[in-house]
Motif scaffolding. Structure first.
Motif, PDB file in Angstrom:
ATOM      1  N   ARG A 159      41.286  40.923  39.697  1.00 17.29           N
ATOM      2  CA  ARG A 159      41.510  41.526  38.378  1.00 17.29           C
ATOM      3  C   ARG A 159      40.907  40.652  37.276  1.00 17.29           C
ATOM      4  NH1 ARG A 159      47.478  42.969  35.727  1.00 17.29           N
ATOM      5  NH2 ARG A 159      46.913  42.452  33.583  1.00 17.29           N
ATOM      6  N   PHE A 190      37.384  41.463  35.941  1.00 18.33           N
ATOM      7  CA  PHE A 190      37.257  42.569  34.994  1.00 18.33           C
ATOM      8  C   PHE A 190      37.934  42.259  33.662  1.00 18.33           C
ATOM      9  CE2 PHE A 190      37.033  44.335  39.297  1.00 18.33           C
ATOM     10  CZ  PHE A 190      35.727  44.794  39.251  1.00 18.33           C
ATOM     11  N   SER A 219      35.075  40.370  32.002  1.00 15.14           N
ATOM     12  CA  SER A 219      33.956  41.233  31.601  1.00 15.14           C
ATOM     13  C   SER A 219      34.307  42.136  30.427  1.00 15.14           C
ATOM     14  CB  SER A 219      33.511  42.098  32.781  1.00 15.14           C
ATOM     15  OG  SER A 219      34.487  43.089  33.079  1.00 15.14           O
ATOM     16  N   HIS A 228      36.136  44.926  30.938  1.00 13.61           N
ATOM     17  CA  HIS A 228      36.451  46.249  31.483  1.00 13.61           C
ATOM     18  C   HIS A 228      37.958  46.501  31.544  1.00 13.61           C
ATOM     19  CE1 HIS A 228      32.244  45.972  32.891  1.00 13.61           C
ATOM     20  NE2 HIS A 228      32.284  47.300  32.880  1.00 13.61           N
ATOM     21  N   TRP A 229      38.728  45.459  31.880  1.00 18.63           N
ATOM     22  CA  TRP A 229      40.168  45.674  32.010  1.00 18.63           C
ATOM     23  C   TRP A 229      40.771  46.074  30.664  1.00 18.63           C
ATOM     24  CZ3 TRP A 229      43.196  46.404  36.025  1.00 18.63           C
ATOM     25  CH2 TRP A 229      44.585  46.397  35.826  1.00 18.63           C
ATOM     26  N   SER A 276      41.365  49.845  31.760  1.00 14.20           N
ATOM     27  CA  SER A 276      42.424  49.685  32.762  1.00 14.20           C
ATOM     28  C   SER A 276      43.209  50.969  32.997  1.00 14.20           C
ATOM     29  CB  SER A 276      43.377  48.553  32.367  1.00 14.20           C
ATOM     30  OG  SER A 276      43.969  48.813  31.097  1.00 14.20           O
ATOM     31  N   ARG A 331      36.532  48.397  41.832  1.00 13.78           N
ATOM     32  CA  ARG A 331      35.695  48.231  40.648  1.00 13.78           C
ATOM     33  C   ARG A 331      35.417  49.567  39.940  1.00 13.78           C
ATOM     34  NH1 ARG A 331      30.117  46.384  43.672  1.00 13.78           N
ATOM     35  NH2 ARG A 331      29.695  48.303  44.818  1.00 13.78           N
ATOM     36  N   PRO A 373      29.842  43.541  36.559  1.00 16.88           N
ATOM     37  CA  PRO A 373      30.410  42.183  36.688  1.00 16.88           C
ATOM     38  C   PRO A 373      30.002  41.491  37.982  1.00 16.88           C
ATOM     39  CG  PRO A 373      32.063  43.707  35.869  1.00 16.88           C
ATOM     40  CD  PRO A 373      30.895  44.545  36.315  1.00 16.88           C
ATOM     41  N   GLN A 425      28.126  40.528  28.168  1.00 18.18           N
ATOM     42  CA  GLN A 425      28.551  40.017  29.481  1.00 18.18           C
ATOM     43  C   GLN A 425      27.883  38.686  29.818  1.00 18.18           C
ATOM     44  OE1 GLN A 425      29.907  42.433  32.739  1.00 18.18           O
ATOM     45  NE2 GLN A 425      29.311  44.295  31.625  1.00 18.18           N
TER      46      GLN A 425
END
Length: 405
Positions: A63, A66, A69, A71-72, A76, A93, A98, A248
């Motif tokens: 986790r 992410f 990156s 994304h979470w 999420s 993913r 990532p 990123q």
């Protein structure tokens, strides 16, 4: 109401859904798997042509990857819940990028290594609500033709142009008409990076678009940078993308050694030429009404003997076609009319009938469903023509000019 692709896909046995497996997780049946495999082959060839190196990365990760990156924080709610393994949390993913930062970071990089291009046709996962799932266009597992380029700032323009040329080349092969949208930040929303980076990236995308016509979508950018969305006429959903990402590389601390001996931050370009195999296949089914170009057709040639006495030359023709890696099948069960009708309904690219005249003259009576045309061809000419159509990925069969043979 089912979309055309959803109805045709089931009628032609291309894909199915199973309550035992779950909604949004379509099963590719043998004929659909052939179409997908051919598209994956095209994607791999195009990636290699533009200098990408193939990689494989896991479909899940910690986790924390992410979270780092971004994304979470952003996605999420659309990701599957974490799985706790050995005191750590892992998630499926939602994107490949990532993982690809870690490919770049696997060893030290110099400016001489750049641009560094990697590609992967990998699976991503989205926890879509059951109410929006349907056919191949809204699914929970996405098979994405994905590439990432790590380059210096002054290489960005050339890399974006290279990606757009790849997309246009593939669209011509597939018979799709692209339209372009420059997707920028909106006033609201959480975007990573500072205004100067965004302004620079937007300017680079505008220049790379050149004289192509495009629309502007304010608020349609990715959370980490502006992008060019490529859509298909008649569809509002994006198929291919080219995205610039300064963020990123910053978040993951990516570096390369410049010609000055100092450490510099690369720019990351996200490049999806064919995009999702599921969405692209759906659009192709719609575009071609289920009758795929010869190279994509699950069964390329249906060989039909008029009666049992014509089965030996029909079987010999099928063997020859198989020897040339052409997908062919002999149809012997049922009346002549029902077999021809079955081949037409199956959307076979070529229907080759062999009767007395054809057996005695070493020829075949060929029907081209996509052209509504017929021709009687020498067997050698027919095999050569089919092989050529497939080899060049012709959009439609090309009927040989018999005067030249």
């Amino acid at each position: 109401m089912k979309s055309d692709h959803s109805q045709l896909g089931r009628e032609l046995d291309l894909f199915a859904t199973s309550p035992a497996i779950g909604a949004g997780l379509p099963v590719w049946l043998p004929d659909g798997a052939i179409i997908r495999a051919e598209l994956e082959k095209l994607a791999a060839e195009e990636s290699a042509r533009s200098g990408c190196l193939g990689v494989y990365t896991p479909v899940l990760a910690k986790r924390s990857l992410f979270e780092r990156s971004g994304h979470w924080d952003k996605f999420s709610a659309d990701m599957f819940p974490p799985m706790r393994i050995g005191g750590e949390e892992f998630v499926l993913r939602p994107a490949n990028c990532p993982h690809h930062t870690q490919v770049f970071d696997a060893r030290g990089r110099s400016f001489r290594d750049l641009p560094f291009r990697v590609s992967e046709l990998g699976s991503m996962f989205r926890s879509e609500l059951s109410g929006v799932l349907g056919g191949l266009t809204r699914v929970r597992q996405i098979s994405l033709d994905d590439a990432h380029v790590f380059c210096t700032p002054d290489q960005v323009g050339d890399e974006v142009r290279l990606a757009l040329e790849s997309i246009e080349r593939c669209y011509r092969i597939l018979g799709l008409a692209p339209s372009f949208r420059l997707s920028l930040r909106g006033r609201a929303g959480r975007y990573l990076g500072d205004a100067a980076q965004w302004s620079t990236a937007e300017g680079q995308l505008r220049v790379a678009l050149g004289d192509r016509e495009f629309t502007v979508g304010h608020g349609d950018a990715a959370f980490y940078g502006p992008k060019i969305d490529v859509q298909v006429a008649g569809h509002q959903e994006t198929v291919s993308t080219v995205q610039i990402d300064f963020n990123q590389p910053e978040r993951f601390g990516l570096e390369y050694t410049g010609s000055d001996g100092e450490k510099h931050r690369p720019v990351m370009i996200h490049r999806g030429v064919l995009g999702s195999m599921e969405r692209l296949t759906a659009m192709l089914i719609d575009r071609h009404a289920g009758r795929m170009p010869p190279w994509l057709a699950p069964r390329q040639v249906a060989v039909i003997p008029v009666n049992a006495s014509h089965s030996p030359p029909a079987s010999a023709l099928v063997a020859r076609l198989h020897g040339a890696s052409i997908r062919a099948q002999i149809l012997e069960e049922g009346s002549l009319g029902s077999r021809i009708r079955s081949a037409r309904l199956h959307r076979d690219a070529y229907i080759a009938v062999i009767g007395d005249r054809e057996r005695d003259s070493n020829s075949v009576a060929v029907s081209y469903g996509a052209l509504n045309a017929k021709a009687v061809l020498d067997t050698d000419v027919f095999v050569e023509a089919v092989n050529r159509d497939i080899h060049i990925r012709a959009l439609l069969p090309i009927v040989p000019d018999m005067e030249n043979h």
